[in-house]
Scaffold this motif. Structure first.
Motif, PDB file in Angstrom:
ATOM      1  N   ASP A   1     -13.413  -1.010  -4.393  1.00 27.05           N
ATOM      2  CA  ASP A   1     -14.751  -1.588  -4.231  1.00 27.05           C
ATOM      3  C   ASP A   1     -15.118  -2.501  -5.402  1.00 27.05           C
ATOM      4  O   ASP A   1     -16.278  -2.584  -5.803  1.00 27.05           O
ATOM      5  N   LEU A   2     -14.112  -3.186  -5.937  1.00 28.31           N
ATOM      6  CA  LEU A   2     -14.365  -4.062  -7.087  1.00 28.31           C
ATOM      7  C   LEU A   2     -15.085  -5.329  -6.627  1.00 28.31           C
ATOM      8  O   LEU A   2     -14.758  -5.897  -5.584  1.00 28.31           O
ATOM      9  N   VAL A   3     -16.067  -5.756  -7.406  1.00 27.25           N
ATOM     10  CA  VAL A   3     -16.785  -6.988  -7.063  1.00 27.25           C
ATOM     11  C   VAL A   3     -16.572  -8.064  -8.132  1.00 27.25           C
ATOM     12  O   VAL A   3     -17.094  -9.167  -8.008  1.00 27.25           O
ATOM     13  N   ASP A   4     -15.796  -7.716  -9.156  1.00 25.29           N
ATOM     14  CA  ASP A   4     -15.413  -8.731 -10.137  1.00 25.29           C
ATOM     15  C   ASP A   4     -14.235  -8.207 -10.955  1.00 25.29           C
ATOM     16  O   ASP A   4     -13.996  -6.989 -11.026  1.00 25.29           O
ATOM     17  N   LEU A   5     -13.518  -9.147 -11.537  1.00 24.31           N
ATOM     18  CA  LEU A   5     -12.386  -8.802 -12.396  1.00 24.31           C
ATOM     19  C   LEU A   5     -12.426  -9.748 -13.594  1.00 24.31           C
ATOM     20  O   LEU A   5     -12.626 -10.954 -13.421  1.00 24.31           O
ATOM     21  N   VAL A   6     -12.256  -9.212 -14.778  1.00 27.91           N
ATOM     22  CA  VAL A   6     -12.228 -10.064 -15.975  1.00 27.91           C
ATOM     23  C   VAL A   6     -11.103  -9.563 -16.892  1.00 27.91           C
ATOM     24  O   VAL A   6     -10.626  -8.431 -16.733  1.00 27.91           O
ATOM     25  N   ARG A   7     -10.699 -10.435 -17.789  1.00 26.38           N
ATOM     26  CA  ARG A   7      -9.768  -9.979 -18.831  1.00 26.38           C
ATOM     27  C   ARG A   7     -10.549  -9.890 -20.131  1.00 26.38           C
ATOM     28  O   ARG A   7     -11.221 -10.833 -20.530  1.00 26.38           O
ATOM     29  N   GLU A   8     -10.498  -8.717 -20.747  1.00 29.01           N
ATOM     30  CA  GLU A   8     -11.183  -8.544 -22.026  1.00 29.01           C
ATOM     31  C   GLU A   8     -10.166  -8.067 -23.042  1.00 29.01           C
ATOM     32  O   GLU A   8      -9.534  -7.024 -22.842  1.00 29.01           O
ATOM     33  N   ASN A   9     -10.003  -8.827 -24.098  1.00 24.82           N
ATOM     34  CA  ASN A   9      -9.006  -8.523 -25.130  1.00 24.82           C
ATOM     35  C   ASN A   9      -7.641  -8.244 -24.506  1.00 24.82           C
ATOM     36  O   ASN A   9      -6.949  -7.301 -24.875  1.00 24.82           O
TER      37      ASN A   9
ATOM     38  N   ILE B   1      -8.601  -2.511  -5.486  1.00 18.20           N
ATOM     39  CA  ILE B   1      -8.994  -3.031  -4.165  1.00 18.20           C
ATOM     40  C   ILE B   1     -10.328  -3.752  -4.348  1.00 18.20           C
ATOM     41  O   ILE B   1     -11.286  -3.183  -4.890  1.00 18.20           O
ATOM     42  N   VAL B   2     -10.370  -4.991  -3.901  1.00 21.77           N
ATOM     43  CA  VAL B   2     -11.572  -5.816  -4.083  1.00 21.77           C
ATOM     44  C   VAL B   2     -12.414  -5.784  -2.804  1.00 21.77           C
ATOM     45  O   VAL B   2     -11.878  -5.879  -1.693  1.00 21.77           O
ATOM     46  N   ARG B   3     -13.696  -5.622  -2.980  1.00 22.49           N
ATOM     47  CA  ARG B   3     -14.623  -5.563  -1.841  1.00 22.49           C
ATOM     48  C   ARG B   3     -14.473  -6.822  -0.964  1.00 22.49           C
ATOM     49  O   ARG B   3     -14.321  -7.925  -1.491  1.00 22.49           O
ATOM     50  N   ALA B   4     -14.564  -6.604   0.345  1.00 23.93           N
ATOM     51  CA  ALA B   4     -14.387  -7.709   1.305  1.00 23.93           C
ATOM     52  C   ALA B   4     -15.364  -8.842   1.023  1.00 23.93           C
ATOM     53  O   ALA B   4     -16.532  -8.611   0.742  1.00 23.93           O
ATOM     54  N   GLY B   5     -14.832 -10.049   1.077  1.00 17.34           N
ATOM     55  CA  GLY B   5     -15.679 -11.233   0.968  1.00 17.34           C
ATOM     56  C   GLY B   5     -16.135 -11.556  -0.440  1.00 17.34           C
ATOM     57  O   GLY B   5     -16.991 -12.410  -0.619  1.00 17.34           O
ATOM     58  N   THR B   6     -15.568 -10.879  -1.453  1.00 19.42           N
ATOM     59  CA  THR B   6     -16.043 -11.104  -2.819  1.00 19.42           C
ATOM     60  C   THR B   6     -15.616 -12.463  -3.365  1.00 19.42           C
ATOM     61  O   THR B   6     -16.416 -13.179  -3.971  1.00 19.42           O
TER      62      THR B   6
END
Ligand SMILES: Cc1cc2nc3c(=O)[nH]c(=O)nc-3n(C[C@H](O)[C@H](O)[C@H](O)COP(=O)(O)OP(=O)(O)OC[C@H]3O[C@@H](n4cnc5c(N)ncnc54)[C@H](O)[C@@H]3O)c2cc1C
Length: 321
Positions: free
Chosen positions: A115-123, A151-156
């Motif tokens: 249910d992820l709605v964003d992904l970032v790289r930190e350090n 797993i990324v939420r649909a339509g994100t």
């Protein structure tokens, strides 16, 4: 750092949600961005995956992979993850993707965030963002160990066709005995005109305010005029007015179209969590105090039986101009 994105395909069509995840992965950079396509016609889709940002595409075709069953796909992905030393494996949410991702996490003893709605790289580390407490807060989630499975939420994320040439590699197809124990006996396709609610830019949703199943025709007509899809609340799905596949909300699907038109929907929290990611929300409700107006961009207080046909008429007239 290298990322593998599972590009779900059905009957030779890559799923938009998975392509959106690929676009996000490519935008994060930081190492090889590869894709895996499994099932009949996989090789023919590799170039499209390249255009959407995969520099390498693993393809697996075998009669045992024709049916959309999860376990054989887990076998293939587990081998690909090992062969390519991927430290991140990402999926776009779907019923099949959820099974495959969970199976892969169990097989590799890896962590899975969904249910992820964003992904970032930190350090240098991957951090996921997911809504919690009925979508009232967004929390950062991470992974211990490798690979990090998400797993990324649909339509994100929207797909982006700004990739190029890709290297195509045959993925090993070495299936476990237990993975082939299940067979697909029958597959049925729901008849559908127009886009699915997961993919549609415009959704017109109907709730109990419609008054009866026959009045879904109003919602369908408006959706057709706008080139959109029809969605429903759980109240009407439970009442048998509309198919379960159209349900949006906590126990249905999460959608994020550009435009969501809610007709006769009160705006219960369980419905809200499935559609609040929509760009513009328009609500039509006869009760000025309905909760849906608290999170709508545009509200029409009125009887939907009068407002919706009028709106459909106006949309059609404008299109004819
Ligand atoms: C564990 C759990 C999970 C749930 N999961 C979901 C889920 O996934 N999705 C979901 O949708 N719900 C879910 N629900 C149910 C949710 O709580 C609500 O009951 C449901 O969303 C209400 O649906 P509704 O808005 O269609 O109906 P109602 O709440 O009855 O609202 C109908 C609305 O129509 C308006 N109206 C009536 N007549 C007219 C008219 N002529 N013109 C204009 N407006 C009119 C009324 O003013 C009212 O606001 C869940 C509930 C629980 C407990």
């Amino acid at each position: 750092m290298s990322t593998l994105v599972f590009l779900e395909q059905h009957e030779g069509e890559l799923q938009k949600g998975a392509l959106g995840v690929l676009a996000k992965a490519a935008s994060l950079g930081g190492g090889e961005i590869a894709a895996a396509i499994v099932g009949a016609g996989a090789s023919a889709l590799a170039a499209e995956a390249g255009r959407h940002g995969a520099v390498k595409v693993w393809v697996a075709e075998d009669p045992a992979l024709d049916a959309p069953l999860p376990q054989p796909r887990v076998d293939v992905l587990a081998k690909v993850v090992a062969a390519g030393s991927y430290d991140t494996v990402l999926f776009g949410a779907s019923v099949l993707a959820a099974d495959v991702a969970a199976g892969l996490a169990a097989r590799l003893d890896a962590g899975l965030n969904w249910d992820l709605v964003d992904l970032v790289r930190e350090n240098g580390r991957l951090v996921g963002r997911r809504p919690a407490l009925g979508d009232s807060v967004v929390v950062d989630v991470g992974w211990n160990g490798s690979p990090a499975i998400g797993i990324v939420r649909a339509g994100t994320f929207e797909p982006a066709a700004n990739g190029g040439e890709t290297e195509v590699v045959q993925a090993p197809v070495e299936l476990e005995d237990f993975s082939t124990a299940a067979t697909m006996l029958e597959q049925a396709h729901e008849e559908q005109a127009g886009p699915s609610i997961e993919e549609a830019d415009v959704i017109v949703a109907g709730g109990r305010g419609l008054g009866g199943p026959e009045n879904f025709a109003l919602v369908e007509d408006l959706a057709k005029a706008l080139g959109g899809a029809v969605a429903a609340t759980r109240a009407v799905v439970d009442a048998g007015w509309y198919p379960y596949a159209a349900q949006v909300g906590q126990t249905g699907k999460s959608v994020s179209p550009k435009l969501y038109v809610a007709c006769g929907i009160s705006g219960a929290i369980q419905h809200k969590v499935g559609m609040q990611g929509s760009n513009v929300i328009v609500a039509i409700n006869k009760d000025a105090n309905a909760p849906i107006f608290e999170f709508s961009d545009l509200g029409v207080v009125g009887d939907l039986h009068q407002v919706v046909p009028k709106l459909t008429e106006l949309v059609r007239a404008r299109k004819e101009r």
